[in-house]
Enzyme design. Structure first.
Site, mmCIF file in Angstrom:
data_model
loop_
_atom_site.group_PDB
_atom_site.id
_atom_site.type_symbol
_atom_site.label_atom_id
_atom_site.label_comp_id
_atom_site.label_asym_id
_atom_site.label_seq_id
_atom_site.Cartn_x
_atom_site.Cartn_y
_atom_site.Cartn_z
ATOM 1 N N MET A 31 22.247 39.421 -3.574
ATOM 2 C CA MET A 31 22.367 39.699 -4.998
ATOM 3 C C MET A 31 21.403 40.843 -5.347
ATOM 4 O O MET A 31 21.355 41.831 -4.654
ATOM 5 C CB MET A 31 22.130 38.434 -5.828
ATOM 6 N N SER A 32 20.590 40.695 -6.374
ATOM 7 C CA SER A 32 19.823 41.856 -6.852
ATOM 8 C C SER A 32 18.577 42.184 -6.040
ATOM 9 O O SER A 32 17.902 43.179 -6.339
ATOM 10 C CB SER A 32 19.451 41.671 -8.323
ATOM 11 N N VAL A 33 18.265 41.410 -5.013
ATOM 12 C CA VAL A 33 17.269 41.892 -4.051
ATOM 13 C C VAL A 33 17.783 43.194 -3.433
ATOM 14 O O VAL A 33 16.998 44.054 -3.012
ATOM 15 C CB VAL A 33 16.992 40.819 -2.972
ATOM 16 N N LYS B 284 18.777 45.641 -4.947
ATOM 17 C CA LYS B 284 18.289 46.757 -5.748
ATOM 18 C C LYS B 284 17.029 47.379 -5.153
ATOM 19 O O LYS B 284 16.856 48.606 -5.146
ATOM 20 C CB LYS B 284 18.025 46.289 -7.184
#
Length: 324
Positions: free
Chosen positions: A41-43, A45
């Site tokens: 998921m947003s890791v 980013k």
């Protein structure tokens, strides 16, 4: 609460703790094994921003340039005039709601555009089409406001600046010099464009290698320079108004003294402890003062669990203090 109880209560799939070069704890649950790739998921980013950092170090990307310098088609979108730095720090002025439980929010429209949920009539087809339709609602460079679409712009900038696929860039500039044990995967939309904001899948121990690289000023455990020391120091120290930008945003009340810089989180006034965060319970904890790195991969039912996230961060902070 004991660590074992917290891990069970927060739908943990795998976790580890590293201090220096030594892994002190490493556990897998359910179907997870050492070679199992978990959606970050947003890791994702923080990984994407590190590719931006590597390209900046090579002089390929200038973070003070407007994104349309690299992606001219965005000059007719809400991103016109936004710099790469604005996007790195999620301080553009585009209209984008990150409300995961609102079916009409822009983050859910983004899911439709990339094929992560059923498409409704009129939804943009593909990541790039979606970004071209984003509108501006205020001036760029203002307060911090978390928006997944910003990272998608960054991935596109990397590709446009180099003429290469992001997956190839990440492999060459990040994953190979990290000496990762396993390949990472990148989800793509129907056109083959990477879903940069949350589509990377990787293994537990390789995330620890990434965390150690950030902890050690941009140098991997194998001694490979991946990011400049200045780039990593800037993550921890922030820009001249990073603190004020966070304090003026919607996350200030739940994270007093927090900060956001280059797609990394600071959850408190402690500027030595930085986090990579993803919905449904993904977390990388990095403490450059003590040398502790923690990773937790999970499958919490709620995107943002009001107990699991803060409890996991508190767990890593307590473990860090015990190991100091």
């Amino acid at each position: 609460m004991k660590v074992t109880e917290l891990l069970a209560r927060t739908n943990t799939d795998a976790w580890l703790v590293m201090k220096g070069r030594e892994i002190l704890a490493e556990e897998y649950f359910g179907q997870m094994e050492p070679g199992t790739r978990h959606l970050l998921m947003s890791v994702s980013k923080s990984l994407v921003s590190s590719v931006v950092g590597a390209l900046t170090g090579q002089g390929v990307i200038n973070v003070n340039r407007a994104v349309e310098h690299y992606i001219p088609v965005l000059s007719s979108s809400g991103y016109k005039g936004a710099t790469v730095r604005n996007v790195l720090d999620m301080r553009s002025g585009v209209r984008f709601s990150e409300s995961y439980l609102d079916p009409t929010s822009e983050v859910r429209q983004l899911d439709e555009a990339v094929g992560w949920s059923a498409t409704k009539n009129g939804a943009a087809c593909g990541l790039k089409a979606f970004l071209c339709e984003v509108q501006q609602e205020r001036g760029h460079g203002g307060h911090f406001d978390y928006r997944s679409c910003e990272t998608d712009v960054l991935g596109w900038v990397c590709e446009a600046a180099t003429g290469r696929k992001f997956s190839d860039l990440a492999s060459e500039l990040l994953w190979f010099p990290l000496a990762a044990d396993f390949d990472a995967w990148l989800s793509v939309d129907s056109a083959g464009t990477g879903i940069f904001d949350g589509g990377i899948s990787a293994c537990l121990t390789d995330l620890a290698l990434f965390g150690a690289m950030i902890r050690d000023g941009g140098v991997s455990l194998r001694g490979n320079r991946i990011l400049s020391s200045d780039w990593v120091e800037d993550i921890f120290s922030g820009g001249r108004d990073s603190d004020q930008a966070f304090a003026a945003g919607s996350y200030a009340e739940r994270m007093p003294g927090g900060k956001y810089r280059s797609q990394f989180w600071f959850l408190s006034k402690d500027r030595d402890a930085v986090f990579c965060l993803g919905i449904h319970g993904q977390m990388v904890y990095i403490n450059r003062r003590t040398g502790v790195v923690g990773v937790k991969l999970s499958s919490t039912p709620l995107p943002v669990d009001p107990f699991a996230g803060p409890a996991t961060a508190a767990m890593f902070n307590v473990i860090n203090d015990l190991l100091s």
